[in-house]
Scaffold this active site. Structure first.
Site, PDB file in Angstrom:
ATOM      1  N   CYS A   1      37.302  31.845  47.200  1.00 39.88           N
ATOM      2  CA  CYS A   1      37.793  33.022  47.929  1.00 39.88           C
ATOM      3  C   CYS A   1      36.638  33.566  48.759  1.00 39.88           C
ATOM      4  O   CYS A   1      35.691  32.817  49.049  1.00 39.88           O
ATOM      5  CB  CYS A   1      38.395  34.061  46.979  1.00 39.88           C
ATOM      6  SG  CYS A   1      37.248  34.754  45.778  1.00 39.88           S
TER       7      CYS A   1
ATOM      8  N   ASN B   1      34.113  35.735  45.594  1.00 44.50           N
ATOM      9  CA  ASN B   1      33.987  35.095  44.269  1.00 44.50           C
ATOM     10  C   ASN B   1      33.832  36.116  43.141  1.00 44.50           C
ATOM     11  O   ASN B   1      33.169  35.861  42.141  1.00 44.50           O
ATOM     12  CB  ASN B   1      32.818  34.084  44.245  1.00 44.50           C
ATOM     13  CG  ASN B   1      32.804  33.175  43.010  1.00 44.50           C
ATOM     14  OD1 ASN B   1      31.739  32.798  42.529  1.00 44.50           O
ATOM     15  ND2 ASN B   1      33.943  32.824  42.487  1.00 44.50           N
TER      16      ASN B   1
ATOM     17  N   SER C   1      39.169  33.987  43.205  1.00 37.93           N
ATOM     18  CA  SER C   1      38.803  32.643  42.733  1.00 37.93           C
ATOM     19  C   SER C   1      38.357  32.634  41.268  1.00 37.93           C
ATOM     20  O   SER C   1      38.660  31.663  40.567  1.00 37.93           O
ATOM     21  CB  SER C   1      37.772  31.972  43.656  1.00 37.93           C
ATOM     22  OG  SER C   1      36.576  32.688  43.730  1.00 37.93           O
TER      23      SER C   1
ATOM     24  N   ASP D   1      43.908  39.925  49.616  1.00 37.82           N
ATOM     25  CA  ASP D   1      42.705  40.296  48.880  1.00 37.82           C
ATOM     26  C   ASP D   1      42.913  41.581  48.081  1.00 37.82           C
ATOM     27  O   ASP D   1      43.048  42.662  48.667  1.00 37.82           O
ATOM     28  CB  ASP D   1      41.567  40.488  49.888  1.00 37.82           C
ATOM     29  CG  ASP D   1      40.215  40.528  49.205  1.00 37.82           C
ATOM     30  OD1 ASP D   1      40.179  40.786  47.988  1.00 37.82           O
ATOM     31  OD2 ASP D   1      39.221  40.271  49.888  1.00 37.82           O
TER      32      ASP D   1
HETATM   33  P1  4NP Z   1      37.529  38.162  46.528  1.00 36.29           P
HETATM   34  O1  4NP Z   1      37.519  39.701  46.933  1.00 36.29           O
HETATM   35  O2  4NP Z   1      37.308  37.376  47.786  1.00 36.29           O
HETATM   36  O3  4NP Z   1      38.905  37.940  45.982  1.00 36.29           O
HETATM   37  O4  4NP Z   1      36.443  37.986  45.517  1.00 36.29           O
HETATM   38  C1  4NP Z   1      36.447  40.311  47.636  1.00 36.29           C
HETATM   39  C2  4NP Z   1      35.398  40.858  46.961  1.00 36.29           C
HETATM   40  C3  4NP Z   1      34.348  41.451  47.662  1.00 36.29           C
HETATM   41  C4  4NP Z   1      34.382  41.517  49.042  1.00 36.29           C
HETATM   42  C5  4NP Z   1      35.431  40.957  49.717  1.00 36.29           C
HETATM   43  C6  4NP Z   1      36.464  40.352  49.013  1.00 36.29           C
HETATM   44  N1  4NP Z   1      33.325  42.136  49.759  1.00 36.29           N
HETATM   45  O5  4NP Z   1      33.390  42.212  50.984  1.00 36.29           O
HETATM   46  O6  4NP Z   1      32.355  42.549  49.146  1.00 36.29           O
END
Ligand code: 4NP
Length: 150
Positions: free
Chosen positions: A8, A11, A15, A123
Protein backbone atom coordinates in the site's frame (compact mmCIF):
# COMPACT_ATOMS: atom_id res chain seq x y z
CA UNK A 1 6.31 -22.07 -2.15
CA UNK A 2 4.47 -18.91 -3.22
CA UNK A 3 5.95 -15.65 -2.00
CA UNK A 4 3.48 -12.76 -1.70
CA UNK A 5 4.18 -9.10 -0.93
CA UNK A 6 1.15 -6.94 -0.13
CA UNK A 7 1.70 -3.29 -0.94
CA UNK A 8 0.00 0.00 0.00
CA UNK A 9 1.20 3.57 0.39
CA UNK A 10 2.41 3.82 3.98
CA UNK A 11 2.59 0.13 5.05
CA UNK A 12 0.85 0.95 8.32
CA UNK A 13 -2.85 0.28 7.46
CA UNK A 14 -3.98 -1.74 4.44
CA UNK A 15 -1.01 -3.89 3.47
CA UNK A 16 -0.25 -4.99 7.06
CA UNK A 17 -3.94 -5.92 7.50
CA UNK A 18 -3.69 -7.95 4.28
CA UNK A 19 -0.38 -9.55 5.33
CA UNK A 20 -1.57 -10.73 8.73
CA UNK A 21 -5.10 -11.63 7.60
CA UNK A 22 -3.79 -13.71 4.67
CA UNK A 23 -1.24 -15.44 6.91
CA UNK A 24 -4.03 -16.27 9.36
CA UNK A 25 -6.14 -17.74 6.51
CA UNK A 26 -3.31 -19.96 5.27
CA UNK A 27 -2.45 -21.10 8.80
CA UNK A 28 -6.08 -22.04 9.46
CA UNK A 29 -6.17 -23.89 6.12
CA UNK A 30 -3.04 -25.86 7.12
CA UNK A 31 -1.11 -24.31 4.22
CA UNK A 32 1.42 -22.20 6.13
CA UNK A 33 4.41 -24.05 4.67
CA UNK A 34 3.28 -23.20 1.13
CA UNK A 35 3.34 -19.42 1.50
CA UNK A 36 5.72 -16.67 2.48
CA UNK A 37 3.86 -13.43 3.17
CA UNK A 38 5.08 -9.89 3.83
CA UNK A 39 4.07 -6.27 3.22
CA UNK A 40 5.65 -2.96 2.25
CA UNK A 41 4.75 0.57 1.19
CA UNK A 42 5.42 2.47 -2.00
CA UNK A 43 6.37 5.49 0.15
CA UNK A 44 9.08 5.81 2.81
CA UNK A 45 6.87 8.20 4.80
CA UNK A 46 6.09 5.76 7.64
CA UNK A 47 9.41 3.89 7.65
CA UNK A 48 10.00 2.08 10.96
CA UNK A 49 6.54 2.87 12.38
CA UNK A 50 4.30 0.15 13.85
CA UNK A 51 0.89 -0.77 12.43
CA UNK A 52 -1.57 2.13 12.90
CA UNK A 53 -3.71 1.50 16.02
CA UNK A 54 -7.14 1.23 14.27
CA UNK A 55 -5.68 -1.35 11.85
CA UNK A 56 -4.08 -3.20 14.77
CA UNK A 57 -7.49 -3.18 16.51
CA UNK A 58 -9.25 -4.66 13.44
CA UNK A 59 -6.70 -7.50 13.41
CA UNK A 60 -7.06 -7.97 17.20
CA UNK A 61 -10.87 -8.15 16.84
CA UNK A 62 -10.22 -11.25 14.74
CA UNK A 63 -7.67 -12.67 17.17
CA UNK A 64 -4.73 -11.76 14.94
CA UNK A 65 -1.55 -10.15 16.28
CA UNK A 66 0.74 -7.96 14.20
CA UNK A 67 3.29 -7.45 16.97
CA UNK A 68 6.76 -6.57 15.75
CA UNK A 69 5.70 -5.38 12.28
CA UNK A 70 7.21 -2.06 11.29
CA UNK A 71 6.76 -0.22 8.01
CA UNK A 72 9.25 -0.49 5.20
CA UNK A 73 9.40 0.78 1.63
CA UNK A 74 9.33 -1.72 -1.22
CA UNK A 75 12.40 -1.91 -3.44
CA UNK A 76 13.26 -3.18 -6.86
CA UNK A 77 14.82 -6.28 -5.21
CA UNK A 78 11.33 -7.24 -3.98
CA UNK A 79 10.34 -7.84 -7.59
CA UNK A 80 12.80 -10.74 -7.84
CA UNK A 81 12.19 -12.02 -4.31
CA UNK A 82 8.37 -12.27 -4.52
CA UNK A 83 6.12 -14.17 -6.95
CA UNK A 84 3.16 -11.83 -6.51
CA UNK A 85 3.24 -8.16 -5.48
CA UNK A 86 -0.30 -7.09 -4.70
CA UNK A 87 -1.34 -3.44 -4.37
CA UNK A 88 -4.55 -1.98 -2.97
CA UNK A 89 -5.17 0.82 -5.50
CA UNK A 90 -4.45 1.46 -9.16
CA UNK A 91 -2.23 4.30 -7.97
CA UNK A 92 -0.04 1.78 -6.12
CA UNK A 93 0.29 -0.30 -9.28
CA UNK A 94 1.72 2.71 -11.12
CA UNK A 95 4.18 3.39 -8.29
CA UNK A 96 5.10 -0.30 -8.05
CA UNK A 97 5.77 -0.43 -11.78
CA UNK A 98 7.99 2.62 -11.46
CA UNK A 99 9.94 1.15 -8.51
CA UNK A 100 10.35 -2.22 -10.26
CA UNK A 101 11.25 -0.77 -13.66
CA UNK A 102 8.19 -2.33 -15.30
CA UNK A 103 6.52 -5.71 -14.82
CA UNK A 104 8.13 -8.12 -17.31
CA UNK A 105 7.00 -11.22 -15.38
CA UNK A 106 3.40 -10.09 -14.80
CA UNK A 107 3.76 -10.20 -11.00
CA UNK A 108 1.98 -6.94 -10.15
CA UNK A 109 -1.72 -7.16 -9.31
CA UNK A 110 -4.48 -5.31 -7.45
CA UNK A 111 -6.10 -7.16 -4.55
CA UNK A 112 -9.78 -6.68 -5.43
CA UNK A 113 -9.12 -7.78 -9.01
CA UNK A 114 -9.13 -11.34 -7.57
CA UNK A 115 -12.77 -10.84 -6.57
CA UNK A 116 -15.99 -10.48 -8.55
CA UNK A 117 -15.95 -6.76 -7.65
CA UNK A 118 -12.65 -5.31 -8.90
CA UNK A 119 -11.64 -1.86 -7.72
CA UNK A 120 -9.55 0.15 -5.31
CA UNK A 121 -9.48 -0.23 -1.54
CA UNK A 122 -9.81 3.35 -0.31
CA UNK A 123 -7.24 4.54 2.20
CA UNK A 124 -8.73 4.26 5.70
CA UNK A 125 -5.98 6.56 6.95
CA UNK A 126 -7.93 9.30 5.13
CA UNK A 127 -11.51 7.94 5.22
CA UNK A 128 -11.39 6.67 8.81
CA UNK A 129 -13.46 3.69 7.60
CA UNK A 130 -11.46 0.71 8.77
CA UNK A 131 -14.52 -1.57 8.69
CA UNK A 132 -14.97 -1.18 4.92
CA UNK A 133 -11.22 -1.54 4.33
CA UNK A 134 -11.15 -4.69 6.45
CA UNK A 135 -14.16 -6.26 4.67
CA UNK A 136 -12.67 -5.56 1.25
CA UNK A 137 -9.23 -6.84 2.27
CA UNK A 138 -10.79 -10.00 3.68
CA UNK A 139 -12.77 -10.58 0.44
CA UNK A 140 -9.61 -10.03 -1.60
CA UNK A 141 -7.48 -12.33 0.55
CA UNK A 142 -10.08 -15.11 0.46
CA UNK A 143 -10.39 -14.83 -3.33
CA UNK A 144 -6.60 -14.81 -3.71
CA UNK A 145 -6.22 -17.93 -1.58
CA UNK A 146 -9.04 -19.66 -3.47
CA UNK A 147 -7.17 -18.99 -6.72
CA UNK A 148 -3.77 -20.13 -5.38
CA UNK A 149 -5.01 -23.15 -3.42
CA UNK A 150 -8.34 -24.24 -4.92
P1 4NP B 1 -1.75 2.86 4.15
O1 4NP B 1 -2.30 4.22 4.75
O2 4NP B 1 -1.20 3.16 2.79
O3 4NP B 1 -2.96 1.98 4.06
O4 4NP B 1 -0.72 2.36 5.12
C1 4NP B 1 -1.51 5.40 4.86
C2 4NP B 1 -0.77 5.63 5.98
C3 4NP B 1 0.00 6.78 6.08
C4 4NP B 1 0.00 7.71 5.06
C5 4NP B 1 -0.73 7.47 3.93
C6 4NP B 1 -1.48 6.31 3.83
N1 4NP B 1 0.78 8.90 5.16
O5 4NP B 1 0.74 9.72 4.25
O6 4NP B 1 1.50 9.05 6.14
Amino acid sequence: MTRILFVCLGNICRSPMAEFLFRDLVEKAGLADRFEVASAGTSSEEYGNPVYPPARRKLAEHGISCAGKTARQMTRADYDRYDLLIGMEQYHLSAMRRICGGDPAGKLHRLLDYTARPGDIDDPWYTGDFDTAWNEIEAGCRALLAQLAP
